[in-house]
Motif scaffolding. Sequence first.
Motif, short mmCIF file in Angstrom:
data_model
loop_
_atom_site.label_atom_id
_atom_site.label_comp_id
_atom_site.label_asym_id
_atom_site.label_seq_id
_atom_site.Cartn_x
_atom_site.Cartn_y
_atom_site.Cartn_z
N ALA A 1 0.75 -1.36 -0.08
CA ALA A 1 -0.03 -0.08 0.20
C ALA A 1 0.78 1.21 0.27
CB ALA A 1 -1.53 -0.26 0.95
N ILE A 2 0.61 1.96 -0.77
CA ILE A 2 1.46 3.74 -1.33
C ILE A 2 0.88 4.48 -1.18
CG2 ILE A 2 2.85 2.30 -2.67
CD1 ILE A 2 1.75 3.12 -4.71
N PRO A 3 1.22 5.63 -0.73
CA PRO A 3 0.47 7.05 0.03
C PRO A 3 -0.15 7.84 -1.41
CG PRO A 3 3.03 7.49 0.52
CD PRO A 3 3.06 5.83 -0.10
N LEU A 4 -0.63 8.49 -1.55
CA LEU A 4 -0.80 8.98 -2.95
C LEU A 4 -1.99 10.64 -2.78
CD1 LEU A 4 -3.90 7.44 -5.31
CD2 LEU A 4 -4.58 9.92 -3.86
N VAL A 5 -1.42 11.70 -3.67
CA VAL A 5 -1.52 12.91 -3.18
C VAL A 5 -2.31 12.94 -4.29
CG1 VAL A 5 -0.72 14.99 -3.66
CG2 VAL A 5 0.77 12.90 -1.92
N VAL A 6 -4.09 13.74 -3.96
CA VAL A 6 -4.30 14.22 -4.64
C VAL A 6 -3.79 15.65 -5.46
CG1 VAL A 6 -7.05 14.78 -5.13
CG2 VAL A 6 -6.96 12.98 -4.21
N TYR A 7 -3.95 15.89 -6.30
CA TYR A 7 -3.35 17.61 -7.18
C TYR A 7 -4.45 17.89 -7.63
CZ TYR A 7 -0.08 20.55 -8.86
OH TYR A 7 -0.26 22.19 -8.85
N ALA A 8 -4.70 19.54 -7.35
CA ALA A 8 -5.34 20.10 -7.23
C ALA A 8 -4.82 21.36 -8.65
CB ALA A 8 -6.67 21.02 -6.68
N HIS A 9 -4.98 21.40 -9.79
CA HIS A 9 -4.20 22.06 -10.35
C HIS A 9 -4.44 23.67 -10.15
CE1 HIS A 9 -7.49 22.38 -13.69
NE2 HIS A 9 -7.46 21.15 -13.86
N GLY A 10 -3.96 24.95 -10.36
CA GLY A 10 -4.31 25.69 -10.99
C GLY A 10 -5.11 26.19 -12.13
N CYS A 11 -5.83 27.95 -12.11
CA CYS A 11 -7.13 27.96 -13.51
C CYS A 11 -6.29 27.63 -14.94
CB CYS A 11 -8.08 29.58 -12.66
SG CYS A 11 -6.48 30.50 -12.72
N ALA A 12 -5.41 28.21 -14.69
CA ALA A 12 -4.85 27.49 -16.06
C ALA A 12 -4.94 26.24 -16.79
CB ALA A 12 -3.14 28.58 -16.51
N GLY A 13 -5.06 25.22 -16.31
CA GLY A 13 -4.65 23.35 -16.48
C GLY A 13 -4.48 22.38 -15.60
N TYR B 1 5.48 8.74 -3.61
CA TYR B 1 4.13 9.00 -3.19
C TYR B 1 3.29 8.27 -5.10
CZ TYR B 1 4.20 11.21 0.76
OH TYR B 1 4.97 11.75 1.88
N THR B 2 1.87 8.16 -4.88
CA THR B 2 1.13 8.45 -6.59
C THR B 2 0.77 9.52 -6.37
OG1 THR B 2 0.88 5.63 -6.42
CG2 THR B 2 -0.42 7.52 -8.25
N VAL C 1 -3.70 1.73 -1.93
CA VAL C 1 -3.42 3.01 -1.42
C VAL C 1 -3.72 2.66 -0.21
CG1 VAL C 1 -4.91 5.49 -0.51
CG2 VAL C 1 -4.58 4.02 -3.72
N ARG C 2 -2.37 3.39 1.15
CA ARG C 2 -2.50 3.52 2.30
C ARG C 2 -3.25 4.50 2.44
NH1 ARG C 2 2.93 5.06 3.99
NH2 ARG C 2 3.65 3.34 2.45
N GLN C 3 -5.16 3.88 3.46
CA GLN C 3 -5.21 4.76 3.42
C GLN C 3 -5.85 6.06 4.60
OE1 GLN C 3 -8.15 4.95 1.51
NE2 GLN C 3 -7.34 3.34 0.20
N ALA C 4 -4.32 5.76 5.37
CA ALA C 4 -4.27 6.65 6.32
C ALA C 4 -2.79 7.78 5.54
CB ALA C 4 -3.75 6.25 7.59
N SER C 5 -2.89 7.55 4.06
CA SER C 5 -1.75 8.47 4.10
C SER C 5 -2.31 9.08 2.38
CB SER C 5 -0.14 7.44 3.58
OG SER C 5 0.06 7.36 4.57
N ILE C 6 -4.06 9.87 2.33
CA ILE C 6 -3.96 10.13 1.38
C ILE C 6 -4.27 12.15 1.94
CG2 ILE C 6 -5.96 10.21 -0.14
CD1 ILE C 6 -6.96 8.27 0.01
N ALA C 7 -2.97 12.49 0.95
CA ALA C 7 -2.96 13.98 0.33
C ALA C 7 -4.02 14.91 -0.06
CB ALA C 7 -2.02 14.49 0.76
N LEU C 8 -3.98 16.42 -0.21
CA LEU C 8 -4.36 16.79 -0.75
C LEU C 8 -3.05 17.99 -0.64
CD1 LEU C 8 -8.40 17.48 0.37
CD2 LEU C 8 -6.83 16.38 -1.10
N LEU C 9 -2.93 18.21 -2.93
CA LEU C 9 -2.32 19.43 -2.72
C LEU C 9 -2.93 20.58 -3.63
CD1 LEU C 9 0.74 20.72 -2.42
CD2 LEU C 9 0.48 18.44 -4.36
N GLY C 10 -2.39 21.06 -3.87
CA GLY C 10 -3.18 21.91 -4.96
C GLY C 10 -2.50 24.00 -5.07
#
Length: 118
Positions: free
Chosen positions: A13-25, A42-43, A93-102
Amino acid sequence: MEAVAARLPAGTAIPLVVYAHGCAGLDDDVVSWADALAHAGYTVVAPDSFARAGRRVSCDGRTVYPRRDPGVLALRESEIRYAVAQARMLTWVRQASIALLGFDQGGVVVAGYRGPPV
């Protein structure tokens, strides 16, 4: 996502980052962050908010901080919620290691995120 899972040893199980891009895409910044995070183990999932039909552009590239658009911000948060919900169903996905980045507008959305805990 299945390609990632196929390369992992069973039970990994590996950590995952959800990346929210800027307004330009999606741009080179996304690639740079994804590469750096991948090298750290990370994935990265980066939803493309412009892939949805009817999505209007909310910045023009010349404006550093465009006027706030609650409709666009709500749409962007729904994308993050969906990505997190999908990640919660993946056994690799390592459930305790889901993060958000924007970044830029994505950073505003991440900072104001009111979805399920990550």
